[in-house]
Design a protein around this motif. Structure first.
Motif, mmCIF file in Angstrom:
data_model
loop_
_atom_site.group_PDB
_atom_site.id
_atom_site.type_symbol
_atom_site.label_atom_id
_atom_site.label_comp_id
_atom_site.label_asym_id
_atom_site.label_seq_id
_atom_site.Cartn_x
_atom_site.Cartn_y
_atom_site.Cartn_z
ATOM 1 N N ARG A 94 0.810 -1.221 0.000
ATOM 2 C CA ARG A 94 0.000 0.000 0.000
ATOM 3 C C ARG A 94 0.847 1.278 0.000
ATOM 4 O O ARG A 94 0.300 2.368 0.087
ATOM 5 C CB ARG A 94 -0.949 -0.007 1.202
ATOM 6 C CG ARG A 94 -1.991 -1.124 1.140
ATOM 7 C CD ARG A 94 -3.370 -0.659 0.755
ATOM 8 N NE ARG A 94 -3.882 0.392 1.595
ATOM 9 C CZ ARG A 94 -4.674 1.370 1.167
ATOM 10 N NH1 ARG A 94 -5.022 1.448 -0.092
ATOM 11 N NH2 ARG A 94 -5.128 2.274 2.010
ATOM 12 N N HIS A 115 -4.655 0.777 11.493
ATOM 13 C CA HIS A 115 -5.291 -0.312 10.741
ATOM 14 C C HIS A 115 -4.911 -1.653 11.351
ATOM 15 O O HIS A 115 -3.841 -1.776 11.934
ATOM 16 C CB HIS A 115 -4.829 -0.281 9.277
ATOM 17 C CG HIS A 115 -5.343 0.890 8.512
ATOM 18 N ND1 HIS A 115 -4.627 2.049 8.385
ATOM 19 C CD2 HIS A 115 -6.502 1.080 7.872
ATOM 20 C CE1 HIS A 115 -5.343 2.924 7.679
ATOM 21 N NE2 HIS A 115 -6.489 2.361 7.352
ATOM 22 N N ARG A 118 -1.034 -5.957 9.329
ATOM 23 C CA ARG A 118 -0.904 -6.704 8.072
ATOM 24 C C ARG A 118 0.423 -7.440 7.965
ATOM 25 O O ARG A 118 0.458 -8.635 7.790
ATOM 26 C CB ARG A 118 -1.048 -5.757 6.868
ATOM 27 C CG ARG A 118 -2.480 -5.423 6.552
ATOM 28 C CD ARG A 118 -2.553 -4.443 5.388
ATOM 29 N NE ARG A 118 -2.364 -5.092 4.103
ATOM 30 C CZ ARG A 118 -3.334 -5.712 3.436
ATOM 31 N NH1 ARG A 118 -4.528 -5.803 3.958
ATOM 32 N NH2 ARG A 118 -3.101 -6.256 2.255
ATOM 33 N N ARG A 273 -12.164 -0.131 -8.735
ATOM 34 C CA ARG A 273 -11.877 0.318 -7.358
ATOM 35 C C ARG A 273 -13.155 0.222 -6.544
ATOM 36 O O ARG A 273 -14.178 0.803 -6.897
ATOM 37 C CB ARG A 273 -11.411 1.771 -7.364
ATOM 38 C CG ARG A 273 -9.973 1.964 -7.044
ATOM 39 C CD ARG A 273 -9.723 3.118 -6.068
ATOM 40 N NE ARG A 273 -10.236 2.793 -4.749
ATOM 41 C CZ ARG A 273 -9.590 2.044 -3.849
ATOM 42 N NH1 ARG A 273 -8.423 1.564 -4.084
ATOM 43 N NH2 ARG A 273 -10.142 1.782 -2.681
ATOM 44 N N SER A 275 -15.147 0.486 -2.774
ATOM 45 C CA SER A 275 -15.175 0.925 -1.381
ATOM 46 C C SER A 275 -16.366 0.281 -0.709
ATOM 47 O O SER A 275 -17.457 0.232 -1.284
ATOM 48 C CB SER A 275 -15.332 2.442 -1.285
ATOM 49 O OG SER A 275 -14.159 3.084 -1.692
ATOM 50 N N ARG A 277 -18.679 0.009 3.031
ATOM 51 C CA ARG A 277 -18.995 0.575 4.338
ATOM 52 C C ARG A 277 -20.013 -0.336 5.015
ATOM 53 O O ARG A 277 -20.832 -0.970 4.334
ATOM 54 C CB ARG A 277 -19.609 1.981 4.211
ATOM 55 C CG ARG A 277 -18.721 3.009 3.532
ATOM 56 C CD ARG A 277 -17.512 3.383 4.385
ATOM 57 N NE ARG A 277 -16.721 4.435 3.747
ATOM 58 C CZ ARG A 277 -15.669 4.202 2.964
ATOM 59 N NH1 ARG A 277 -15.294 2.966 2.696
ATOM 60 N NH2 ARG A 277 -15.003 5.198 2.445
ATOM 61 N N GLY A 293 -8.146 -7.194 -0.607
ATOM 62 C CA GLY A 293 -8.056 -5.812 -0.111
ATOM 63 C C GLY A 293 -7.955 -5.797 1.400
ATOM 64 O O GLY A 293 -7.437 -6.735 1.999
ATOM 65 N N GLY A 294 -8.468 -4.739 2.020
ATOM 66 C CA GLY A 294 -8.398 -4.655 3.475
ATOM 67 C C GLY A 294 -9.014 -3.365 3.977
ATOM 68 O O GLY A 294 -9.744 -2.696 3.258
ATOM 69 N N GLY A 295 -8.687 -3.000 5.217
ATOM 70 C CA GLY A 295 -9.227 -1.779 5.823
ATOM 71 C C GLY A 295 -9.683 -2.052 7.230
ATOM 72 O O GLY A 295 -9.015 -2.771 7.971
ATOM 73 N N ALA A 299 -15.220 0.039 7.308
ATOM 74 C CA ALA A 299 -14.819 0.763 6.083
ATOM 75 C C ALA A 299 -13.622 0.054 5.474
ATOM 76 O O ALA A 299 -12.583 -0.058 6.111
ATOM 77 C CB ALA A 299 -14.443 2.210 6.413
ATOM 78 N N SER A 300 -13.795 -0.432 4.278
ATOM 79 C CA SER A 300 -12.682 -1.151 3.652
ATOM 80 C C SER A 300 -12.677 -0.893 2.154
ATOM 81 O O SER A 300 -13.576 -0.244 1.618
ATOM 82 C CB SER A 300 -12.798 -2.653 3.935
ATOM 83 O OG SER A 300 -13.924 -3.190 3.263
ATOM 84 N N GLY A 301 -11.670 -1.427 1.500
ATOM 85 C CA GLY A 301 -11.564 -1.229 0.066
ATOM 86 C C GLY A 301 -10.772 -2.329 -0.591
ATOM 87 O O GLY A 301 -10.039 -3.071 0.071
ATOM 88 N N VAL A 302 -10.914 -2.447 -1.894
ATOM 89 C CA VAL A 302 -10.177 -3.441 -2.653
ATOM 90 C C VAL A 302 -10.127 -2.996 -4.116
ATOM 91 O O VAL A 302 -11.038 -2.309 -4.589
ATOM 92 C CB VAL A 302 -10.819 -4.847 -2.503
ATOM 93 C CG1 VAL A 302 -12.273 -4.853 -2.882
ATOM 94 C CG2 VAL A 302 -10.077 -5.905 -3.302
ATOM 95 N N VAL A 303 -9.055 -3.375 -4.775
ATOM 96 C CA VAL A 303 -8.990 -3.182 -6.225
ATOM 97 C C VAL A 303 -9.209 -4.546 -6.865
ATOM 98 O O VAL A 303 -8.456 -5.486 -6.605
ATOM 99 C CB VAL A 303 -7.630 -2.584 -6.661
ATOM 100 C CG1 VAL A 303 -7.574 -2.456 -8.177
ATOM 101 C CG2 VAL A 303 -7.415 -1.231 -6.006
HETATM 102 P P1 5GP Z 1 -11.839 4.078 1.034
HETATM 103 O O1 5GP Z 1 -13.045 3.285 0.673
HETATM 104 O O2 5GP Z 1 -12.183 5.322 1.743
HETATM 105 O O3 5GP Z 1 -10.896 4.245 -0.100
HETATM 106 O O4 5GP Z 1 -11.051 3.179 2.075
HETATM 107 C C1 5GP Z 1 -11.619 2.767 3.284
HETATM 108 C C2 5GP Z 1 -10.587 2.026 4.089
HETATM 109 O O5 5GP Z 1 -10.218 0.820 3.411
HETATM 110 C C3 5GP Z 1 -9.326 2.820 4.282
HETATM 111 O O6 5GP Z 1 -9.090 2.905 5.674
HETATM 112 C C4 5GP Z 1 -8.219 2.058 3.615
HETATM 113 O O7 5GP Z 1 -7.188 1.864 4.497
HETATM 114 C C5 5GP Z 1 -8.813 0.711 3.259
HETATM 115 N N1 5GP Z 1 -8.554 0.386 1.855
HETATM 116 C C6 5GP Z 1 -9.075 0.999 0.759
HETATM 117 N N2 5GP Z 1 -8.641 0.432 -0.373
HETATM 118 C C7 5GP Z 1 -7.831 -0.575 -0.012
HETATM 119 C C8 5GP Z 1 -7.063 -1.563 -0.740
HETATM 120 O O8 5GP Z 1 -7.052 -1.608 -1.968
HETATM 121 N N3 5GP Z 1 -6.335 -2.426 0.014
HETATM 122 C C9 5GP Z 1 -6.321 -2.385 1.384
HETATM 123 N N4 5GP Z 1 -5.567 -3.283 2.036
HETATM 124 N N5 5GP Z 1 -7.032 -1.503 2.085
HETATM 125 C C10 5GP Z 1 -7.767 -0.596 1.426
#
Ligand code: 5GP
Ligand code: MN
Length: 323
Positions: A94, A115, A118, A273, A275, A277, A293-295, A299-303
């Motif tokens: 990251r 966080h 990891r 991308r 997000s 919640r 992904g993670g978070g 609230a988390s996210g992933v590609v």
């Molecule tokens: P947001 O949706 O606002 O981009 O991210 C929300 C939370 O998820 C953030 O605290 C961020 O650390 C985590 N996060 C967002 N995208 C990714 C990702 O691609 N990989 C990981 N490991 N965490 C993510």
């Protein structure tokens, strides 16, 4: 808690403070506040991130101390640094393009993050998931070491707490968060001004895009999972950029009965991308982690690698399982 970090500060002179890709209010605010503190202690310090800082946070850096996005010419700051502080992230991947440079650099590395753990970047790691934000931890560090806490640092820390608590609405809004906020207001922070600078700078185009995106909302799991999709065409047609979709996902959470809200934003190279919640015990960190992904829990996210249709099937499937 800060003994080792204090030792790193005292023993070194040249610092780089860095954070994660797609830097947000907490990473930028925390990094700038730490940079200010280091300088106040007579150290040389710069903030550097792989990706560009969003416009809405530039006011936190009137002196232009933040190098973002970092280019190859900027890497010398890292290679010549005595110490690198990595804030609001605790995984190499990251850190983006500068991650490798930091990994190979001779500098001492230290991590400060909230966080879930990891991987070990360095044994000098303070990870406290009970903190609402990294800003809360940096506040604790600065005050534990006896300050000073400048007005600029206070603005950065306030911005971190404001953005990571969803403007004091999320479950991480703790008594500690409010107590720190109170001290930050004492230090001169103007909450209405900060809110306007961070949240009320939208373009007309973004608002129109939001209207389109919201009108396409979909549901699964008996209305407990809601999601929004944004294609590249929608972004282009509205005359907007992908980052203009930031915050849209919150609207999905305003519907009665929704426990998990998701947004899918189409990105180049057949990537999406995402997000996520959630409310209460619904764990979207697990949903994101299952997909790479993670978070945090809420609230988390992933590609996602694949089409937006494939992403919707995979992620909403996992989200329904998490209900
Ligand atoms: P947001 O949706 O606002 O981009 O991210 C929300 C939370 O998820 C953030 O605290 C961020 O650390 C985590 N996060 C967002 N995208 C990714 C990702 O691609 N990989 C990981 N490991 N965490 C993510
Ligand atoms: Mn954070």
């Amino acid at each position: 808690m800060w003994t080792e970090i204090e030792r790193v500060i005292d023993a070194n002179q040249k610092f780089v403070v860095t954070s994660h890709v797609n830097p947000d209010g907490d990473s930028i605010g925390s990094a700038l506040a730490l940079c200010e503190f280091l300088r106040a202690r007579g150290k040389e310090a710069v903030v550097m991130t792989s990706d560009e800082a969003p416009m809405v946070y530039r006011w936190l850096d009137p002196g232009g101390d933040m190098i973002s996005p970092a280019t190859e010419e900027d890497h010398h700051h890292i290679t010549s640094a005595d110490a690198v502080f990595i804030v609001d992230v605790n995984g190499w991947e990251r850190l983006g393009s500068i991650g490798e440079i930091i990994r190979d650099a001779a500098a001492v590395k230290a991590v400060i993050d909230h966080h879930p753990y990891r991987e070990e970047i360095t044994p000098i790691t303070v990870v406290d998931t009970s903190a609402c934000s990294t800003a809360e931890l940096i506040y604790d560090l600065i005050t534990s070491l006896g300050g000073p806490l400048s007005r600029r640092a206070a603005d950065g820390l306030y911005t971190g707490i404001l953005t990571d608590t969803g403007s004091f609405r999320f479950a991480n809004t703790s008594p500690v968060a409010h107590r720190i906020t109170s001290s930050l207001l004492d230090a001169g922070v103007e909450p209405a001004t900060v809110y306007d600078l961070v949240y009320n700078q939208n373009s007309e185009a973004r608002t129109r895009l939001m209207g389109k995106v919201l009108s396409g909302i979909s549901f699964a799991g008996n209305g407990q999972v809601s999601w929004l999709t944004v294609t590249r065409d929608m972004i282009a047609d509205a005359g907007t950029r992908p980052e203009d979709t930031s915050g849209f996902v919150d609207a999905a959470m305003t519907i009665a009965g929704v426990e998990i809200g998701i947004i899918f934003v189409e990105a180049p190279d057949n990537k999406v991308r995402i997000s996520l919640r959630s409310r209460g015990n619904k764990d979207v960190n697990k949903v994101a982690s299952n997909l790479g992904g993670g978070g945090h829990k809420n609230a988390s996210g992933v590609v996602f690698q694949g089409s937006i249709e494939e992403a919707v099937i995979a992620v909403t499937g996992e989200a329904v399982k998490a209900l």
